[in-house]
Design a protein around this motif. Structure first.
Motif, mmCIF file in Angstrom:
data_model
loop_
_atom_site.group_PDB
_atom_site.id
_atom_site.type_symbol
_atom_site.label_atom_id
_atom_site.label_comp_id
_atom_site.label_asym_id
_atom_site.label_seq_id
_atom_site.Cartn_x
_atom_site.Cartn_y
_atom_site.Cartn_z
ATOM 1 N N PHE A 192 -123.238 20.850 27.628
ATOM 2 C CA PHE A 192 -121.966 20.464 28.136
ATOM 3 C C PHE A 192 -121.941 20.297 29.549
ATOM 4 O O PHE A 192 -122.764 21.026 30.243
ATOM 5 C CB PHE A 192 -120.711 21.229 27.484
ATOM 6 C CG PHE A 192 -120.433 21.191 26.057
ATOM 7 C CD1 PHE A 192 -119.691 20.246 25.311
ATOM 8 C CD2 PHE A 192 -121.144 22.049 25.197
ATOM 9 C CE1 PHE A 192 -119.486 20.251 24.124
ATOM 10 C CE2 PHE A 192 -120.994 21.877 23.999
ATOM 11 C CZ PHE A 192 -120.186 21.054 23.262
ATOM 12 N N THR A 193 -121.214 19.350 30.163
ATOM 13 C CA THR A 193 -120.844 19.722 31.454
ATOM 14 C C THR A 193 -119.366 20.277 31.579
ATOM 15 O O THR A 193 -118.514 20.118 30.751
ATOM 16 C CB THR A 193 -120.878 17.991 32.399
ATOM 17 O OG1 THR A 193 -120.744 18.432 33.577
ATOM 18 C CG2 THR A 193 -120.011 17.287 31.706
ATOM 19 N N GLY A 194 -119.185 20.951 32.913
ATOM 20 C CA GLY A 194 -117.807 21.352 33.268
ATOM 21 C C GLY A 194 -117.330 20.463 34.221
ATOM 22 O O GLY A 194 -116.197 20.693 34.564
ATOM 23 N N ASP A 195 -117.813 19.311 34.474
ATOM 24 C CA ASP A 195 -117.185 18.479 35.547
ATOM 25 C C ASP A 195 -117.301 16.725 34.866
ATOM 26 O O ASP A 195 -118.003 16.511 34.384
ATOM 27 C CB ASP A 195 -117.995 18.279 36.700
ATOM 28 C CG ASP A 195 -117.767 17.580 38.167
ATOM 29 O OD1 ASP A 195 -117.157 16.506 37.555
ATOM 30 O OD2 ASP A 195 -118.013 17.935 38.986
ATOM 31 N N LYS A 240 -110.379 7.683 38.008
ATOM 32 C CA LYS A 240 -109.261 8.358 38.320
ATOM 33 C C LYS A 240 -109.297 9.952 37.947
ATOM 34 O O LYS A 240 -108.652 10.681 38.783
ATOM 35 C CB LYS A 240 -108.062 8.134 36.779
ATOM 36 C CG LYS A 240 -107.689 6.491 37.132
ATOM 37 C CD LYS A 240 -106.786 6.291 35.815
ATOM 38 C CE LYS A 240 -106.121 5.028 35.927
ATOM 39 N NZ LYS A 240 -104.984 4.775 35.038
ATOM 40 N N GLN A 241 -110.125 10.257 37.333
ATOM 41 C CA GLN A 241 -110.495 11.860 37.174
ATOM 42 C C GLN A 241 -110.915 12.258 38.164
ATOM 43 O O GLN A 241 -110.905 13.652 38.578
ATOM 44 C CB GLN A 241 -111.312 11.997 35.849
ATOM 45 C CG GLN A 241 -110.691 11.943 34.320
ATOM 46 C CD GLN A 241 -109.332 12.964 34.472
ATOM 47 O OE1 GLN A 241 -108.050 12.468 34.120
ATOM 48 N NE2 GLN A 241 -109.699 14.116 34.427
ATOM 49 N N ALA A 242 -112.005 11.655 38.922
ATOM 50 C CA ALA A 242 -112.443 12.019 39.998
ATOM 51 C C ALA A 242 -111.419 12.385 41.279
ATOM 52 O O ALA A 242 -111.422 13.194 41.888
ATOM 53 C CB ALA A 242 -113.351 11.171 40.763
ATOM 54 N N ALA A 243 -110.489 11.751 41.270
ATOM 55 C CA ALA A 243 -109.433 11.703 42.302
ATOM 56 C C ALA A 243 -108.371 12.770 41.748
ATOM 57 O O ALA A 243 -108.001 13.615 42.653
ATOM 58 C CB ALA A 243 -108.203 10.506 42.198
ATOM 59 N N ARG A 244 -108.223 13.161 40.484
ATOM 60 C CA ARG A 244 -107.458 13.965 40.109
ATOM 61 C C ARG A 244 -108.110 15.420 40.376
ATOM 62 O O ARG A 244 -107.515 16.567 40.870
ATOM 63 C CB ARG A 244 -107.064 14.008 38.558
ATOM 64 C CG ARG A 244 -106.413 12.699 38.349
ATOM 65 C CD ARG A 244 -106.304 12.372 36.903
ATOM 66 N NE ARG A 244 -105.286 11.188 36.514
ATOM 67 C CZ ARG A 244 -105.222 10.493 35.429
ATOM 68 N NH1 ARG A 244 -106.264 11.007 34.419
ATOM 69 N NH2 ARG A 244 -104.473 9.592 35.255
ATOM 70 N N ILE A 245 -109.421 15.563 40.401
ATOM 71 C CA ILE A 245 -110.199 16.868 40.510
ATOM 72 C C ILE A 245 -110.158 17.143 41.995
ATOM 73 O O ILE A 245 -109.912 18.335 42.234
ATOM 74 C CB ILE A 245 -111.588 16.555 40.131
ATOM 75 C CG1 ILE A 245 -111.881 16.337 38.643
ATOM 76 C CG2 ILE A 245 -112.802 17.735 40.652
ATOM 77 C CD1 ILE A 245 -113.374 16.126 38.166
ATOM 78 N N ALA A 246 -110.237 16.050 42.723
ATOM 79 C CA ALA A 246 -110.042 16.315 44.187
ATOM 80 C C ALA A 246 -108.727 16.733 44.463
ATOM 81 O O ALA A 246 -108.719 17.847 45.392
ATOM 82 C CB ALA A 246 -110.312 14.881 44.951
ATOM 83 N N ALA A 247 -107.837 16.522 43.950
ATOM 84 C CA ALA A 247 -106.257 16.803 44.231
ATOM 85 C C ALA A 247 -106.185 18.175 43.732
ATOM 86 O O ALA A 247 -105.712 19.210 44.633
ATOM 87 C CB ALA A 247 -105.207 15.928 43.526
ATOM 88 N N VAL A 248 -106.747 18.872 42.464
ATOM 89 C CA VAL A 248 -106.772 20.026 42.158
ATOM 90 C C VAL A 248 -107.428 20.974 43.008
ATOM 91 O O VAL A 248 -106.997 21.970 43.485
ATOM 92 C CB VAL A 248 -107.307 20.090 40.663
ATOM 93 C CG1 VAL A 248 -107.474 21.541 40.309
ATOM 94 C CG2 VAL A 248 -106.306 19.217 39.683
#
Length: 303
Positions: A192-195, A240-248
């Protein structure tokens, strides 16, 4: 793969706590049930996102027992062991097995500069003190926090020591090459990845999926990426998820995820974090929700 059920999107569940920083078990039960209903295959409680290193083994075992008593299917739970104390680790491993958890996610014992032999010895003593429970082991590779990596040499040593009880590994390095290497080198393990950003290439290389924090808020999108099975058709969602990760990451990490859960559920208690972690402020929450909005995920600062 012998453990072919260990695939898909597994949420590293955030842990709600009350004003005394005890686990809010009813809210945790609701949260885990919702994640499973949204398509996650399992939930992983009390890991990094779940503030597992800030909660005692007694607190975690008590919460798990109440979850079981209230009807939760712990066969779909994979609790984490995050302690450098072998006795505490053994208590958690034994409880997870007795309560019927699907597997345990095992962090290397941090603090002391143990080598590979020391980590194998720690897990062996953990299992010995737990009564050699019949429960599967997922290795938790997050060297940026644990200080130690599950390298191929260490994974090989773990397999030599514990055989088929070692069923997989969560790689939270965020390194695509490392995740792909692990999937290709260990086709019989669930890698599994965590990212979120590593999920597509990992699946293309035969990986099992993801164990991570972002499904706490975006389970449906992560399940859609998984269902694409490594195909680039998922690229817009990955972006989209990359942008959300960056925001978090930019606006508070675990605190940001908890602020999002508080807004989504309309329950301010979600914002609490066990010290030393702290809730994020109103300004950070506002910027976080604005960043989410630019990806089509609209939350409101109504808590």
């Amino acid at each position: 793969m012998a453990n072919s059920d260990l695939r898909g999107i597994v949420t590293a569940a955030a842990t709600p706590v009350d004003a005394s920083f005890e686990v809010d078990v009813p809210r945790l039960a609701q949260h885990c049930a919702r994640l499973l209903e949204e398509g996650c295959t399992f939930v992983s409680t009390f890991g990094s996102t779940g503030e597992g290193a800030s909660l005692s083994t007694a607190q975690k075992i008590a919460a798990m027992a109440v979850l079981k008593a209230e009807g939760a299917d712990l066969g779909r739970h994979i609790p984490a062991i995050m302690t450098p104390s072998v006795d505490e680790a053994a208590g958690m491993a034994k409880a997870a097995a007795v309560l019927g958890c699907r597997a345990i996610l095992v962090l290397p014992p941090f603090y002391y500069g143990a080598g590979d032999a020391g980590i194998v010895a720690f897990v062996d003593e953990m299992l010995k003190r737990a009564g050699r429970p019949d429960i599967d082991l997922l290795l938790y590779n997050i060297p940026q926090l644990s200080r130690f990596a599950y390298t191929p040499a260490l994974v090989d040593a773990m397999q030599a020591a514990f055989g088929e009880q070692v069923v997989g590994l969560k790689d939270s390095t965020g390194d695509v090459a490392n995740g792909v290497m692990l999937a290709e080198r260990y086709p019989n393990l669930s890698i599994f990845t965590g990212d979120d950003r590593v999920l597509t290439p990992l699946l293309a290389a035969g990986g099992a999926g993801m164990i991570g924090g972002m499904p706490n808020l975006f389970a449906a999108d992560l399940c859609a990426i998984y269902d694409a099975n490594g195909n680039d058709t998922a690229a817009p969602l990955v972006e989209k998820q990359a942008a959300r990760i960056a925001a978090v990451d930019n606006f508070g990490g675990i605190g940001a995820l908890k602020a999002g859960l508080a807004a989504r559920d309309g329950h301010p208690g979600w914002c609490r974090a066990v010290p030393p972690l702290q809730p994020i402020g109103a300004n950070a929450a506002k910027q976080l929700f604005e960043a989410f909005g630019r990806t089509g995920a609209f939350l409101t600062e109504n808590v």
